[in-house]
Design an enzyme around this catalytic site. Structure first.
Site, PDB file in Angstrom:
ATOM      1  N   LYS A  26       0.843  -1.195   0.000  1.00  0.00           N
ATOM      2  CA  LYS A  26       0.000   0.000   0.000  1.00  0.00           C
ATOM      3  C   LYS A  26       0.877   1.244   0.000  1.00  0.00           C
ATOM      4  O   LYS A  26       1.496   1.574   1.015  1.00  0.00           O
ATOM      5  CB  LYS A  26      -0.926  -0.006   1.216  1.00  0.00           C
ATOM      6  CG  LYS A  26      -1.996  -1.078   1.173  1.00  0.00           C
ATOM      7  CD  LYS A  26      -2.953  -0.983   2.348  1.00  0.00           C
ATOM      8  CE  LYS A  26      -2.307  -1.497   3.622  1.00  0.00           C
ATOM      9  NZ  LYS A  26      -3.281  -1.559   4.737  1.00  0.00           N
ATOM     10  N   ARG A  67       8.494   2.041   6.790  1.00  0.00           N
ATOM     11  CA  ARG A  67       9.113   1.095   7.716  1.00  0.00           C
ATOM     12  C   ARG A  67      10.637   1.135   7.642  1.00  0.00           C
ATOM     13  O   ARG A  67      11.315   0.241   8.128  1.00  0.00           O
ATOM     14  CB  ARG A  67       8.584  -0.313   7.441  1.00  0.00           C
ATOM     15  CG  ARG A  67       7.060  -0.381   7.551  1.00  0.00           C
ATOM     16  CD  ARG A  67       6.517  -1.770   7.474  1.00  0.00           C
ATOM     17  NE  ARG A  67       6.802  -2.542   8.683  1.00  0.00           N
ATOM     18  CZ  ARG A  67       6.299  -3.742   8.936  1.00  0.00           C
ATOM     19  NH1 ARG A  67       5.466  -4.301   8.054  1.00  0.00           N
ATOM     20  NH2 ARG A  67       6.612  -4.391  10.036  1.00  0.00           N
ATOM     21  N   ASP A  98      -4.555  -6.709 -12.240  1.00  0.00           N
ATOM     22  CA  ASP A  98      -3.391  -7.355 -11.619  1.00  0.00           C
ATOM     23  C   ASP A  98      -2.384  -7.795 -12.678  1.00  0.00           C
ATOM     24  O   ASP A  98      -1.177  -7.562 -12.540  1.00  0.00           O
ATOM     25  CB  ASP A  98      -3.833  -8.570 -10.802  1.00  0.00           C
ATOM     26  CG  ASP A  98      -4.559  -8.188  -9.530  1.00  0.00           C
ATOM     27  OD1 ASP A  98      -4.047  -7.339  -8.791  1.00  0.00           O
ATOM     28  OD2 ASP A  98      -5.641  -8.743  -9.271  1.00  0.00           O
TER      29      ASP A  98
END
Length: 405
Positions: free
Chosen positions: A97, A104, A169
């Protein structure tokens, strides 16, 4: 760099690709590399395997030829192992996302500190930047189709509908593959790494471009199709014969003239509405568009698919039977090109599905391995980048890695 054990084949032999992502889009990008000969490492969460594994058959196709690494890449020694792996990696693909990796602590700059030549492909629904409202949202196939203007163009006149199976996708994954290869070409010239921001909705915006260009440059909105027929042109799209469905494209001066003779409309040729040299019949702008459809429907309904194919071949009109899935295997073109093949799963079963595509003449791809189990290659991969048995066991004991049981 020593490579993991695998046969040498294909145009990408010697390339190391690593991907982190679940389900379809990101893994599809990685798996295409694997079928073309690259060494591809699939990173999975230690505690939870890729959710695609719950499917009974599809993962055997979508995860074949891969090496499975189960590692917590965001925490402590797991992060260190991941960054060490990046030192020997050519292309890293991550699907998440928005800027999840950067949030992080694994930024492009951190990755380039460990490998200045690394190609990084970020695949997300809405991109790595933009408005806060969208950037961090989750996205799947239907989300990307809906947000891009692609979905609203598909379906029937009464209701829009997504294009399945999982079109966004696969388009997005293939875009990641091609973009990463383009970046790698430049990196080998400059020795400077590249970061690619692939937003699924932008991929689908580009793929849905054909009719949208009329709106962007004139305000004309294309109607959706009716019962599978082209929204603009008569004689194009899905039609019903006496024993099933065909698709056809009535395009070309000679093709229209000869077809009109068969369906009883030869008298319309050369009229102001259908002048000499007409190559397409516009179903909306041409007043005879509905009549052409009516006559064509009646003619096709009175003939079998075999009869229609034979006649259209004589007239050089493009058409094809709408094949059912059971018909694929026995179709002579499929058989001649080995479009469907078989391979062995890791537990010894035979799996059947699509063959490697496209077909490279001099350096063909191949299927050399079924889907690996969760953590199956963790130990081999960590040893490959310099970890000892004790180092690996320490990672496992801390819950930072998983090895095959």
């Amino acid at each position: 760099m020593d490579h993991l054990p695998m046969p040498k084949f294909g145009p990408l032999a010697g390339l190391r690709v690593v991907f982190s992502g679940i389900e379809i889009a990101g893994p599809f990008a990685g798996q295409m590399f694997a079928e073309w000969g690259a060494e591809v490492i699939w990173i999975e969460n230690v505690a939870w395997a890729d959710t695609i594994r719950v499917q009974p058959n599809y993962p055997q196709l979508s995860r074949r030829n891969l090496h499975a690494l189960s590692l917590n890449i965001f925490k402590d020694e797991g992060r260190e192992a991941f960054l060490k792996l990046m030192e020997t990696t050519d292309i890293f693909i991550e699907a998440s996302k928005g800027p999840a990796f950067a949030r992080r602590g694994i930024t492009d700059e951190v990755l380039w500190q460990h490998n200045p030549k690394l190609v990084i492909a970020h695949l997300s629904g809405f991109g790595q930047y933009g408005t806060e409202e969208y950037t961090n949202l989750p996205a799947y196939n239907t989300i990307a189709q809906a947000f891009s203007g692609y979905l609203i163009q598909n379906g029937d006149v009464d209701q829009p509908m997504p294009a399945f199976p999982y079109t966004a996708d696969y388009f997005s994954g293939l875009t990641a593959t091609t973009a990463a290869l383009a970046a790698l070409h430049k990196v080998r010239e400059t020795s400077k790494g590249e970061s690619i921001d692939i937003a699924m909705y932008e991929v689908m915006l580009r793929m849905g471009q054909y009719f949208m260009m009329d709106y962007f440059n004139g305000g004309e909105m294309c109607p959706r199709m009716t019962k599978g027929k082209d929204p603009y042109y008569a004689g194009c799209g899905l039609y019903k014969c006496a024993d099933g469905y065909i698709v056809m494209e009535l395009v070309g001066i000679t093709q229209i003239a000869e077809c009109f003779k068969d369906i009883g409309l030869a008298h319309l040729l050369g009229t102001p509405e259908i002048p000499e040299g007409t190559q397409l019949i516009h179903r909306i702008e041409c007043s005879y568009g509905p009549l052409v459809e009516e006559k064509l429907d009646a003619w096709l309904a009175a003939h079998t698919i075999a009869e229609v194919k034979e006649r259209f071949a004589e007239l050089n009109i493009a058409c094809a039977k709408v094949l059912t899935v059971p018909e694929l295997e026995s179709n002579p073109q499929y058989v001649a090109r080995e479009s469907i093949t078989q391979w062995q799963t890791m537990d010894g079963r035979t799996c059947k599905g699509p063959n490697v595509m496209p077909k490279f003449k001099n350096n063909p791809g191949q299927i050399w391995r079924g889907m690996p189990s969760h953590g199956m290659d963790t130990a081999a991969i960590l040893k490959n980048i310099g970890y000892s048995e004790n180092d690996i066991q320490e990672l496992v004991s801390k819950g930072l890695a998983k090895v095959e049981d």
